[in-house]
Scaffold this motif. Structure first.
Motif, mmCIF file in Angstrom:
data_model
loop_
_atom_site.group_PDB
_atom_site.id
_atom_site.type_symbol
_atom_site.label_atom_id
_atom_site.label_comp_id
_atom_site.label_asym_id
_atom_site.label_seq_id
_atom_site.Cartn_x
_atom_site.Cartn_y
_atom_site.Cartn_z
ATOM 1 N N GLU A 22 0.672 -1.270 -0.036
ATOM 2 C CA GLU A 22 0.070 0.072 0.094
ATOM 3 C C GLU A 22 0.871 1.280 -0.128
ATOM 4 O OE1 GLU A 22 -2.786 -0.244 3.234
ATOM 5 O OE2 GLU A 22 -3.494 -2.197 2.671
ATOM 6 N N CYS A 23 1.354 1.512 -1.051
ATOM 7 C CA CYS A 23 2.442 2.742 -1.238
ATOM 8 C C CYS A 23 1.986 3.228 -2.465
ATOM 9 C CB CYS A 23 3.713 2.072 -1.444
ATOM 10 S SG CYS A 23 4.543 1.701 0.226
ATOM 11 N N VAL A 24 2.618 4.762 -2.661
ATOM 12 C CA VAL A 24 2.731 5.517 -3.682
ATOM 13 C C VAL A 24 3.793 5.434 -4.500
ATOM 14 C CG1 VAL A 24 0.913 6.948 -2.566
ATOM 15 C CG2 VAL A 24 3.339 7.759 -2.414
ATOM 16 N N GLU A 25 3.890 5.778 -5.853
ATOM 17 C CA GLU A 25 4.956 5.803 -6.587
ATOM 18 C C GLU A 25 5.233 7.379 -6.639
ATOM 19 O OE1 GLU A 25 5.527 1.857 -9.205
ATOM 20 O OE2 GLU A 25 3.897 3.323 -9.694
ATOM 21 N N VAL A 26 6.337 7.637 -6.892
ATOM 22 C CA VAL A 26 6.630 9.242 -7.136
ATOM 23 C C VAL A 26 7.579 9.258 -8.528
ATOM 24 C CG1 VAL A 26 7.989 11.348 -6.288
ATOM 25 C CG2 VAL A 26 6.816 9.534 -4.628
ATOM 26 N N GLY A 27 7.067 10.289 -9.261
ATOM 27 C CA GLY A 27 8.140 10.361 -10.399
ATOM 28 C C GLY A 27 9.065 11.333 -9.978
ATOM 29 N N ALA A 28 10.359 10.930 -10.960
ATOM 30 C CA ALA A 28 11.353 11.663 -10.755
ATOM 31 C C ALA A 28 11.872 12.481 -12.045
ATOM 32 C CB ALA A 28 12.455 10.657 -10.244
ATOM 33 N N GLY A 29 12.627 13.629 -11.621
ATOM 34 C CA GLY A 29 13.306 13.857 -13.118
ATOM 35 C C GLY A 29 12.539 14.936 -13.941
ATOM 36 N N LEU A 30 11.490 15.664 -12.929
ATOM 37 C CA LEU A 30 10.434 16.566 -13.770
ATOM 38 C C LEU A 30 10.518 18.103 -12.583
ATOM 39 C CD1 LEU A 30 7.706 14.578 -14.468
ATOM 40 C CD2 LEU A 30 9.278 15.260 -16.034
ATOM 41 N N PRO A 31 10.217 19.061 -13.222
ATOM 42 C CA PRO A 31 10.087 20.167 -12.402
ATOM 43 C C PRO A 31 8.976 20.394 -11.360
ATOM 44 C CG PRO A 31 9.250 20.827 -14.637
ATOM 45 C CD PRO A 31 9.936 19.398 -14.358
ATOM 46 N N VAL A 32 7.958 19.190 -11.428
ATOM 47 C CA VAL A 32 6.840 18.939 -10.488
ATOM 48 C C VAL A 32 7.171 17.690 -10.082
ATOM 49 C CG1 VAL A 32 5.339 20.696 -11.715
ATOM 50 C CG2 VAL A 32 5.476 17.951 -12.589
ATOM 51 N N VAL A 33 6.201 17.161 -9.088
ATOM 52 C CA VAL A 33 6.422 15.853 -8.378
ATOM 53 C C VAL A 33 5.021 15.415 -8.747
ATOM 54 C CG1 VAL A 33 6.844 14.519 -6.690
ATOM 55 C CG2 VAL A 33 7.949 16.701 -7.042
ATOM 56 N N LYS A 75 -0.570 0.512 -6.751
ATOM 57 C CA LYS A 75 -1.555 -0.541 -7.270
ATOM 58 C C LYS A 75 -2.311 -0.257 -8.409
ATOM 59 C CE LYS A 75 -3.692 -0.601 -3.152
ATOM 60 N NZ LYS A 75 -3.420 0.590 -2.721
ATOM 61 N N ASP A 76 -2.368 1.034 -8.897
ATOM 62 C CA ASP A 76 -2.977 1.544 -10.156
ATOM 63 C C ASP A 76 -2.222 2.337 -10.974
ATOM 64 O OD1 ASP A 76 -5.065 1.916 -12.033
ATOM 65 O OD2 ASP A 76 -6.050 3.297 -10.593
ATOM 66 N N PRO A 77 -1.032 1.675 -11.537
ATOM 67 C CA PRO A 77 -0.150 2.550 -12.092
ATOM 68 C C PRO A 77 -0.728 3.020 -13.631
ATOM 69 C CG PRO A 77 0.540 0.192 -12.533
ATOM 70 C CD PRO A 77 -0.729 0.333 -11.521
ATOM 71 N N HIS A 78 -1.639 2.746 -14.097
ATOM 72 C CA HIS A 78 -2.381 3.449 -14.963
ATOM 73 C C HIS A 78 -3.358 4.514 -14.916
ATOM 74 C CE1 HIS A 78 0.202 0.828 -17.701
ATOM 75 N NE2 HIS A 78 -0.499 -0.252 -17.143
ATOM 76 N N GLY A 79 -3.752 4.526 -13.477
ATOM 77 C CA GLY A 79 -4.812 5.498 -13.101
ATOM 78 C C GLY A 79 -4.027 6.882 -12.894
ATOM 79 N N PRO A 80 -5.010 7.642 -12.258
ATOM 80 C CA PRO A 80 -4.485 9.198 -12.214
ATOM 81 C C PRO A 80 -3.488 9.593 -11.315
ATOM 82 C CG PRO A 80 -6.486 8.623 -10.944
ATOM 83 C CD PRO A 80 -6.308 7.286 -11.496
ATOM 84 N N ALA A 81 -2.968 10.409 -11.221
ATOM 85 C CA ALA A 81 -1.574 10.903 -10.567
ATOM 86 C C ALA A 81 -2.019 12.382 -10.252
ATOM 87 C CB ALA A 81 -0.345 10.803 -11.318
ATOM 88 N N LEU A 82 -1.573 12.601 -9.066
ATOM 89 C CA LEU A 82 -1.553 13.894 -8.254
ATOM 90 C C LEU A 82 -0.210 14.508 -8.848
ATOM 91 C CD1 LEU A 82 -3.080 13.270 -4.852
ATOM 92 C CD2 LEU A 82 -4.240 14.338 -6.886
ATOM 93 N N ILE A 83 -0.219 15.839 -9.074
ATOM 94 C CA ILE A 83 0.755 16.600 -9.492
ATOM 95 C C ILE A 83 0.959 17.853 -8.474
ATOM 96 C CG2 ILE A 83 1.953 17.979 -11.168
ATOM 97 C CD1 ILE A 83 0.394 16.431 -13.283
ATOM 98 N N PHE A 84 2.296 17.844 -7.598
ATOM 99 C CA PHE A 84 2.555 18.820 -6.776
ATOM 100 C C PHE A 84 3.857 19.622 -7.146
ATOM 101 C CE2 PHE A 84 0.782 15.213 -4.435
ATOM 102 C CZ PHE A 84 -0.311 16.032 -3.635
ATOM 103 N N GLU A 85 3.777 20.758 -6.853
ATOM 104 C CA GLU A 85 5.077 21.771 -6.982
ATOM 105 C C GLU A 85 6.164 21.053 -6.182
ATOM 106 O OE1 GLU A 85 4.356 25.993 -6.217
ATOM 107 O OE2 GLU A 85 2.801 25.948 -7.617
ATOM 108 N N SER A 86 7.390 21.242 -6.500
ATOM 109 C CA SER A 86 8.532 20.463 -5.881
ATOM 110 C C SER A 86 8.675 21.007 -4.465
ATOM 111 C CB SER A 86 9.749 20.748 -6.614
ATOM 112 O OG SER A 86 9.757 20.150 -8.106
ATOM 113 N N SER A 87 8.449 22.363 -4.394
ATOM 114 C CA SER A 87 8.565 23.119 -2.993
ATOM 115 C C SER A 87 7.431 22.380 -2.084
ATOM 116 C CB SER A 87 8.589 24.464 -2.823
ATOM 117 O OG SER A 87 7.323 24.868 -3.586
ATOM 118 N N ALA A 88 6.348 22.167 -2.559
ATOM 119 C CA ALA A 88 5.442 21.655 -1.482
ATOM 120 C C ALA A 88 5.483 20.014 -1.362
ATOM 121 C CB ALA A 88 3.880 21.768 -2.401
ATOM 122 N N TRP A 89 6.190 19.327 -2.214
ATOM 123 C CA TRP A 89 6.222 17.809 -2.083
ATOM 124 C C TRP A 89 7.594 17.949 -1.011
ATOM 125 C CZ3 TRP A 89 3.952 13.720 -2.109
ATOM 126 C CH2 TRP A 89 4.670 12.616 -2.030
#
Length: 69
Positions: free
Chosen positions: A23-34, A40-54
């Protein structure tokens, strides 16, 4: 609106993922946002955060600021 599905995202999962039933989340790397998605749902929706907020969220978790009283 930016969507994680339109970004060239390299996803990474926490090393703790296998210790809590996956029961975890995956975090995207290498972008100006996070982008963050449900592992469990890799093709589902993702939330996008500003780097400073993350970064602020991660620091708060590391300091145990969300622990229930």
């Amino acid at each position: 609106m930016t969507s994680a599905s339109t970004l060239p995202v390299r996803w990474r999962k926490s090393s703790y993922s296998s210790t809590n039933g996956g029961e975890c989340v995956e975090v995207g790397a290498g972008l100006p946002v996070v982008p963050v998605r449900d592992s469990k749902d890799p093709h589902g929706p993702a939330l996008i955060f500003e780097s400073s907020a993350w970064s602020s969220f991660v620091a708060a978790v590391q300091c145990d600021e969300f622990r229930a009283m």
